[in-house]
Scaffold this motif. Structure first.
Motif, PDB file in Angstrom:
ATOM      1  N   ASP A 227       0.814  -1.219   0.000  1.00 22.68           N
ATOM      2  CA  ASP A 227       0.000   0.000   0.000  1.00 22.68           C
ATOM      3  C   ASP A 227       0.845   1.267   0.000  1.00 22.68           C
ATOM      4  N   GLY A 228       2.199   1.142  -0.088  1.00 25.72           N
ATOM      5  CA  GLY A 228       3.078   2.298  -0.148  1.00 25.72           C
ATOM      6  C   GLY A 228       3.631   2.759   1.169  1.00 25.72           C
ATOM      7  N   GLU A 229       3.361   2.035   2.251  1.00 30.02           N
ATOM      8  CA  GLU A 229       3.885   2.436   3.558  1.00 30.02           C
ATOM      9  C   GLU A 229       5.380   2.155   3.629  1.00 30.02           C
ATOM     10  N   VAL A 230       6.163   3.145   4.069  1.00 32.71           N
ATOM     11  CA  VAL A 230       7.619   3.039   4.161  1.00 32.71           C
ATOM     12  C   VAL A 230       8.006   3.052   5.631  1.00 32.71           C
ATOM     13  N   SER A 231       8.739   2.032   6.057  1.00 34.90           N
ATOM     14  CA  SER A 231       9.215   1.954   7.439  1.00 34.90           C
ATOM     15  C   SER A 231      10.704   1.637   7.446  1.00 34.90           C
ATOM     16  N   ILE A 232      11.413   2.131   8.481  1.00 34.10           N
ATOM     17  CA  ILE A 232      12.859   2.011   8.578  1.00 34.10           C
ATOM     18  C   ILE A 232      13.211   1.381   9.917  1.00 34.10           C
ATOM     19  N   LYS A 233      14.142   0.428   9.897  1.00 28.67           N
ATOM     20  CA  LYS A 233      14.678  -0.143  11.119  1.00 28.67           C
ATOM     21  C   LYS A 233      15.702   0.831  11.688  1.00 28.67           C
ATOM     22  N   LEU A 234      15.441   1.395  12.842  1.00 32.43           N
ATOM     23  CA  LEU A 234      16.318   2.402  13.430  1.00 32.43           C
ATOM     24  C   LEU A 234      17.543   1.755  14.067  1.00 32.43           C
ATOM     25  N   PRO A 235      18.711   2.397  13.966  1.00 32.20           N
ATOM     26  CA  PRO A 235      19.892   1.906  14.695  1.00 32.20           C
ATOM     27  C   PRO A 235      19.658   1.963  16.208  1.00 32.20           C
ATOM     28  N   LYS A 236      20.444   1.206  16.950  1.00 31.30           N
ATOM     29  CA  LYS A 236      20.243   1.116  18.388  1.00 31.30           C
ATOM     30  C   LYS A 236      20.298   2.470  19.097  1.00 31.30           C
ATOM     31  N   PRO A 237      21.244   3.369  18.792  1.00 33.47           N
ATOM     32  CA  PRO A 237      21.265   4.653  19.507  1.00 33.47           C
ATOM     33  C   PRO A 237      20.053   5.542  19.219  1.00 33.47           C
ATOM     34  N   LEU A 238      19.276   5.241  18.159  1.00 33.35           N
ATOM     35  CA  LEU A 238      18.147   6.091  17.768  1.00 33.35           C
ATOM     36  C   LEU A 238      16.801   5.386  17.923  1.00 33.35           C
ATOM     37  N   GLN A 239      16.762   4.268  18.590  1.00 33.12           N
ATOM     38  CA  GLN A 239      15.506   3.529  18.708  1.00 33.12           C
ATOM     39  C   GLN A 239      14.481   4.216  19.611  1.00 33.12           C
ATOM     40  N   HIS A 240      14.921   5.201  20.364  1.00 34.94           N
ATOM     41  CA  HIS A 240      13.951   5.947  21.179  1.00 34.94           C
ATOM     42  C   HIS A 240      13.044   6.821  20.319  1.00 34.94           C
ATOM     43  N   LEU A 241      13.382   6.992  19.050  1.00 37.54           N
ATOM     44  CA  LEU A 241      12.542   7.772  18.134  1.00 37.54           C
ATOM     45  C   LEU A 241      11.510   6.915  17.409  1.00 37.54           C
ATOM     46  N   ALA A 242      11.467   5.635  17.703  1.00 37.42           N
ATOM     47  CA  ALA A 242      10.565   4.728  16.993  1.00 37.42           C
ATOM     48  C   ALA A 242       9.112   5.062  17.294  1.00 37.42           C
ATOM     49  N   ASN A 243       8.266   4.935  16.268  1.00 31.87           N
ATOM     50  CA  ASN A 243       6.819   5.117  16.429  1.00 31.87           C
ATOM     51  C   ASN A 243       6.055   3.860  16.054  1.00 31.87           C
ATOM     52  N   SER A 244       6.787   2.717  15.967  1.00 30.35           N
ATOM     53  CA  SER A 244       6.195   1.438  15.618  1.00 30.35           C
ATOM     54  C   SER A 244       6.916   0.349  16.413  1.00 30.35           C
ATOM     55  N   PRO A 245       6.301  -0.808  16.628  1.00 21.96           N
ATOM     56  CA  PRO A 245       6.962  -1.872  17.397  1.00 21.96           C
ATOM     57  C   PRO A 245       8.265  -2.336  16.760  1.00 21.96           C
ATOM     58  N   ARG A 246       9.120  -2.958  17.607  1.00 22.90           N
ATOM     59  CA  ARG A 246      10.401  -3.548  17.218  1.00 22.90           C
ATOM     60  C   ARG A 246      11.364  -2.504  16.669  1.00 22.90           C
ATOM     61  N   GLY A 247      11.361  -1.309  17.215  1.00 26.27           N
ATOM     62  CA  GLY A 247      12.332  -0.292  16.863  1.00 26.27           C
ATOM     63  C   GLY A 247      12.224   0.223  15.442  1.00 26.27           C
ATOM     64  N   ARG A 248      11.051   0.308  14.872  1.00 27.03           N
ATOM     65  CA  ARG A 248      10.865   0.776  13.505  1.00 27.03           C
ATOM     66  C   ARG A 248      10.189   2.141  13.517  1.00 27.03           C
ATOM     67  N   TYR A 249      10.495   2.898  12.478  1.00 30.34           N
ATOM     68  CA  TYR A 249       9.875   4.220  12.308  1.00 30.34           C
ATOM     69  C   TYR A 249       9.133   4.202  10.980  1.00 30.34           C
ATOM     70  N   VAL A 250       7.853   4.529  11.012  1.00 27.77           N
ATOM     71  CA  VAL A 250       6.996   4.537   9.829  1.00 27.77           C
ATOM     72  C   VAL A 250       6.830   5.978   9.365  1.00 27.77           C
ATOM     73  N   LEU A 251       7.158   6.239   8.111  1.00 24.22           N
ATOM     74  CA  LEU A 251       7.002   7.574   7.542  1.00 24.22           C
ATOM     75  C   LEU A 251       5.537   7.842   7.225  1.00 24.22           C
ATOM     76  N   THR A 252       5.173   9.094   7.299  1.00 25.87           N
ATOM     77  CA  THR A 252       3.794   9.469   6.972  1.00 25.87           C
ATOM     78  C   THR A 252       3.544   9.445   5.467  1.00 25.87           C
ATOM     79  N   SER A 253       4.599   9.512   4.691  1.00 26.07           N
ATOM     80  CA  SER A 253       4.451   9.520   3.232  1.00 26.07           C
ATOM     81  C   SER A 253       4.073   8.138   2.725  1.00 26.07           C
TER      82      SER A 253
END
Length: 547
Positions: A227-253
């Motif tokens: 469906d076009g959803e883009v998510s990124i596995k965050l490095p360990k020092p930046l996992q506090h910025l995750a907005n999805s489970p398992r340390g992932r960040y999902v873009l709004t785009s």
């Protein structure tokens, strides 16, 4: 006789170019929030520093690298990111090192050619004229002195390169050497200090991840859903910025690939490997996502099949493509076509111009119904140095301006999409023989032929397996010279040109009657004006002795 002329070099056979096995598509990441932009910048900066450190360690190690050292490097990167990011970083390091090594060998060969040419010209007397293919001596003593100093400089550079090759060490500038040099001359680059810093930092970011077959949607590090959803596995020092489970960040785009979108959707639906790279364009202030994957190697069609429906011969020049259509028998059809492009300006403008000209060429080829396009297998690697051509600066610029490598790379990919085969031919004598045999016969009041158009015909005929020169004209209504000479006739200095003609197998011609030979080769036996023939009723007798 022609003993003084340079002998012809052998001409390689034409061949069908193998189709490209890689595919890459790009789409813009739109409607990103400030938080998305912040996360992407932080991830790119962090991974870019890890990639720079790993590349420095790898390049300095030389030939002392082993599997154990690679495992140690990957463990160090994993501790500061993740296992998958560490694999992408180390693989990128290996690819960068391999590219730098190829550049080292190419630079060594270039220096070797320059040193050999300088040594040759310095060994000749000053002012000595050159011959075809071999330049002469230098024009003045001052020029000879400057070139002798340049010879020492090139020898020093060659010694340094050979030492690096022997030790396995490379020198790489992450972000680009050209951009690094722009920092010392911002006015010429039309950049400010702040603008240069933004470009430099963006060029050194690392936001790319290789795909892996069998994993969800073909990539666990940078994942793109159907469906076009883009998510990124965050490095360990930046996992506090995750907005999805398992340390992932999902873009709004949400992204939607327009070009090859169905092919990409089929791959991720079957969890086949797809590599992704996120890139930031500083000048446009836009984020882009590039998806790439490999295609299975497919055997190219045979040369006979490519020739079956005729083809188009294309002559590549510094500012245009000269194309001519030929049928399967090698006959030119219609009028020449020229597709212009402008290779001045920045890299993006040059690339766009080249793609536009190739698109026009391929659309025209599709309309004509041919099955292949013939191009020259050009390589100017040994002919670009100023040591070879000396003061011919404009000629060197002309050679540099012909985009040989870009044309081959883009034409292979674009021709495959149009269902056209690409036939590469040897470029030897195509321009010379094409202009000699085809320019004048095809020039008329309604058709203007250039040397490049004639070269396109020569390229096409060579790809079809036909000789470049035109067929000899048939005999006139009689065998006298009143109707003009044949197209190909023996030169004045050729031995035996006045003797009896031979058959194809080299035997003597058949005799007409017993005791009487064919006199086709005896010019004095023919009834022609200007010859002192010794037969006929009008032969003058000798004067009587009593007269």
């Amino acid at each position: 006789m022609n003993e003084h002329k340079k002998p012809f070099r052998p001409v390689r056979d034409p061949f069908v170019v193998q189709d490209a096995t890689g595919v890459a598509i790009r789409e813009r990441l739109k409607d990103l929030t400030p938080q998305d932009d912040k996360v992407l910048r932080l991830v790119g900066t962090h991974l870019g520093s890890l990639a720079a450190t790993d590349l420095a360690l790898y390049s300095r190690a030389g030939f002392e690298r082993t599997n154990q050292t690679w495992a140690t490097r990957k463990q160090d990167v994993t501790a500061q990111s993740s296992s998958r990011w560490a694999g992408a970083v180390t693989k990128g390091t290996h690819d960068q090192y391999a590219l730098a090594r190829r550049g080292q060998f190419a630079y060594r060969d270039k220096l070797t050619d320059g040193i050999r040419m300088l040594g040759h010209r310095l060994s000749l007397p000053i002012g000595e004229k050159g011959t075809k293919g071999r330049p002469g001596g230098y024009r003045s003593q001052a020029e000879w002195f400057r070139k002798s100093r340049r010879l020492h400089i090139l020898k020093a550079r060659l010694a340094a390169v050979q030492e690096d090759i022997a030790t396995g060490r490379v020198h790489v500038v992450r972000g680009g050497k050209r951009l690094a040099n722009n920092r010392h001359n911002l006015a010429a680059a039309e950049l400010t200090k702040t603008g240069w810093r933004e470009r430099w930092e963006a060029a050194r970011w690392f936001l790319s991840a290789d795909g892996e077959s069998g994993k969800r949607f073909g990539n666990e590090t940078i994942r793109v859903a159907p469906d076009g959803e883009v998510s990124i596995k965050l490095p360990k020092p930046l996992q506090h910025l995750a907005n999805s489970p398992r340390g992932r960040y999902v873009l709004t785009s949400r992204i939607a690939f327009q070009h090859r979108g169905q092919e990409w959707a089929d791959r991720i639906a079957h969890n086949r490997a797809v590599a992704y790279e996120i890139h930031y364009d500083v000048a446009k202030d836009r984020w882009y996502l590039t998806a790439s994957w490999k295609r299975p190697v497919v055997q190219a069609i045979g040369l006979d099949a490519a020739r079956a429906g005729g083809l188009i011969g294309v002559d590549t020049n510094a500012d245009h493509f000269a194309a001519y259509r030929l049928d399967a028998h090698g006959n030119p059809v219609g009028d020449p076509q020229r597709f212009w492009y402008d290779l001045t300006g920045n890299a993006d403008h040059r690339d766009a111009q080249l793609r536009h000209a190739l698109s026009q060429l391929l659309r025209w080829a599709t309309r004509t119904g041919v099955t292949a396009i013939a191009v020259e297998d050009l390589d100017f690697s040994d002919g670009k140095t100023r040591e070879r051509f000396g003061r011919k600066k404009r000629f060197r610029q002309l050679i540099h301006g012909i985009p040989t490598s870009k044309v081959k790379a883009r034409l292979v990919n674009m021709a495959a999409e149009h269902g056209l085969a690409l036939v590469a031919v040897d470029p030897a004598y195509t321009s010379k023989w094409g202009a000699e045999h085809w320019k004048t016969p095809l020039t008329s009041s309604k058709r203007a032929m250039t040397r490049h158009d004639a070269a396109g015909i020569a390229i096409g005929r060579r790809a079809l397996g036909h000789p470049i020169r035109r067929r000899t004209k048939p005999p006139r209504h009689h065998q006298s010279d009143g109707g003009g000479h044949r197209t190909f006739q023996a030169d004045r200095g050729t031995r035996g040109r006045e003797e009896l003609r031979r058959t194809r197998n080299g035997t003597s011609p058949q005799r007409v009657a017993t005791g009487r030979a064919v006199t086709a080769g005896n010019q004095r036996a023919q009834h022609r004006s200007g010859h002192a023939a010794e037969h006929g009723f009008w032969q003058q007798d000798s004067l009587p002795l009593s007269f």
